[in-house]
Design a protein around this motif. Sequence first.
Motif, mmCIF file in Angstrom:
data_model
loop_
_atom_site.group_PDB
_atom_site.id
_atom_site.type_symbol
_atom_site.label_atom_id
_atom_site.label_comp_id
_atom_site.label_asym_id
_atom_site.label_seq_id
_atom_site.Cartn_x
_atom_site.Cartn_y
_atom_site.Cartn_z
ATOM 1 N N GLN A 1 0.839 -1.206 0.000
ATOM 2 C CA GLN A 1 0.000 0.000 0.000
ATOM 3 C C GLN A 1 0.876 1.259 0.000
ATOM 4 O O GLN A 1 0.599 2.230 -0.710
ATOM 5 N N SER A 2 1.919 1.247 0.789
ATOM 6 C CA SER A 2 2.820 2.394 0.868
ATOM 7 C C SER A 2 3.522 2.637 -0.463
ATOM 8 O O SER A 2 3.699 3.784 -0.887
ATOM 9 N N GLU A 3 3.905 1.565 -1.144
ATOM 10 C CA GLU A 3 4.598 1.698 -2.431
ATOM 11 C C GLU A 3 3.706 2.328 -3.493
ATOM 12 O O GLU A 3 4.191 2.896 -4.475
ATOM 13 N N LEU A 4 2.381 2.246 -3.289
ATOM 14 C CA LEU A 4 1.454 2.863 -4.241
ATOM 15 C C LEU A 4 1.552 4.386 -4.231
ATOM 16 O O LEU A 4 1.038 5.044 -5.128
ATOM 17 N N SER A 5 2.190 4.940 -3.201
ATOM 18 C CA SER A 5 2.392 6.388 -3.140
ATOM 19 C C SER A 5 3.674 6.801 -3.843
ATOM 20 O O SER A 5 4.168 7.918 -3.666
ATOM 21 N N ASN A 6 4.237 5.865 -4.637
ATOM 22 C CA ASN A 6 5.425 6.144 -5.452
ATOM 23 C C ASN A 6 6.650 6.497 -4.619
ATOM 24 O O ASN A 6 7.438 7.369 -4.990
ATOM 25 N N VAL A 7 6.805 5.819 -3.483
ATOM 26 C CA VAL A 7 8.030 5.974 -2.709
ATOM 27 C C VAL A 7 8.911 4.772 -2.975
ATOM 28 O O VAL A 7 8.462 3.739 -3.472
ATOM 29 N N GLY A 8 10.190 4.892 -2.673
ATOM 30 C CA GLY A 8 11.112 3.788 -2.888
ATOM 31 C C GLY A 8 10.855 2.649 -1.921
ATOM 32 O O GLY A 8 10.130 2.803 -0.926
ATOM 33 N N VAL A 9 11.458 1.500 -2.217
ATOM 34 C CA VAL A 9 11.247 0.318 -1.387
ATOM 35 C C VAL A 9 11.699 0.562 0.045
ATOM 36 O O VAL A 9 10.995 0.224 1.002
ATOM 37 N N ALA A 10 12.876 1.171 0.198
ATOM 38 C CA ALA A 10 13.401 1.417 1.550
ATOM 39 C C ALA A 10 12.479 2.352 2.327
ATOM 40 O O ALA A 10 12.199 2.119 3.514
ATOM 41 N N SER A 11 11.979 3.394 1.666
ATOM 42 C CA SER A 11 11.076 4.334 2.332
ATOM 43 C C SER A 11 9.758 3.662 2.693
ATOM 44 O O SER A 11 9.187 3.922 3.752
ATOM 45 N N ALA A 12 9.268 2.792 1.809
ATOM 46 C CA ALA A 12 8.012 2.083 2.073
ATOM 47 C C ALA A 12 8.163 1.169 3.280
ATOM 48 O O ALA A 12 7.269 1.085 4.130
ATOM 49 N N GLU A 13 9.289 0.473 3.368
ATOM 50 C CA GLU A 13 9.516 -0.422 4.512
ATOM 51 C C GLU A 13 9.638 0.365 5.807
ATOM 52 O O GLU A 13 9.113 -0.053 6.854
ATOM 53 N N LYS A 14 10.296 1.514 5.753
ATOM 54 C CA LYS A 14 10.435 2.363 6.941
ATOM 55 C C LYS A 14 9.061 2.862 7.393
ATOM 56 O O LYS A 14 8.721 2.823 8.581
ATOM 57 N N LYS A 15 8.257 3.310 6.434
ATOM 58 C CA LYS A 15 6.922 3.814 6.758
ATOM 59 C C LYS A 15 6.053 2.689 7.315
ATOM 60 O O LYS A 15 5.260 2.903 8.241
#
Length: 224
Positions: free
Chosen positions: A110-124
């Motif tokens: 779901q987080s990756e759908l906001s067009n953030v990188g993989v590392a940022s998505a995992e952190k979020k």
Amino acid sequence: MTIVELEHIQFSVPLLKDKILSILKDINLTVNQGEFHLITGPSGSGKTTLLQIIATILHQTSGRRKIFDIEIPIINHNNDIYLVRPKIGFLFQTPFIPSHLKVKDFITIQSELSNVGVASAEKKTNEILEEFGVMQFANQYPVKLSGGEKQRVALAGVLSKDIELLLLDEPTGSLDAENKTILWDLIKNLQDKQITIIAVSHDESIANITDISHKLDYGILSTS
């Protein structure tokens, strides 16, 4: 900033023998940034229909609708919808979490759908799992979760995207009293992030945590 502006919204569906069923009748509603609005009313009064018109899932029969100050007309609305839908999160009464995904993977996607990188998505994902008190379920499949836990995970998934408007359709309708309190407390705290919230619910007791309460009675909206 005005997030939702509805003027003279009507919604009707055709029936047999040239009859028409009027579901929403002359709805006027203004919701400003950061406000928490509650819409109550009996079953069949049009609450879900109104929420879906705000979400641009349905389109009004007549009247004007502006979301994030963008007018969404009745026809030729696709380009406008693409501008507003990414900012809207929708939580249903029955949470949908794919059975083949672990909780952490579901929220990361779901987080990756906001067009953030993989590392940022995992952190979020880790941050939101902690915030919603479901970190202990990170590596669990949905079948292992209770109804309240599933709804918290579903909400975490919605909020892992960068939304500005949260729409809630009876989010606690199938939960016990303890889990209702937990979920409403989490939702109320979202106002600190300037997320605008519109909830439809039969539970009028939560009016004390909202800013403005409305009642939808068979297509007619009134404000308390």
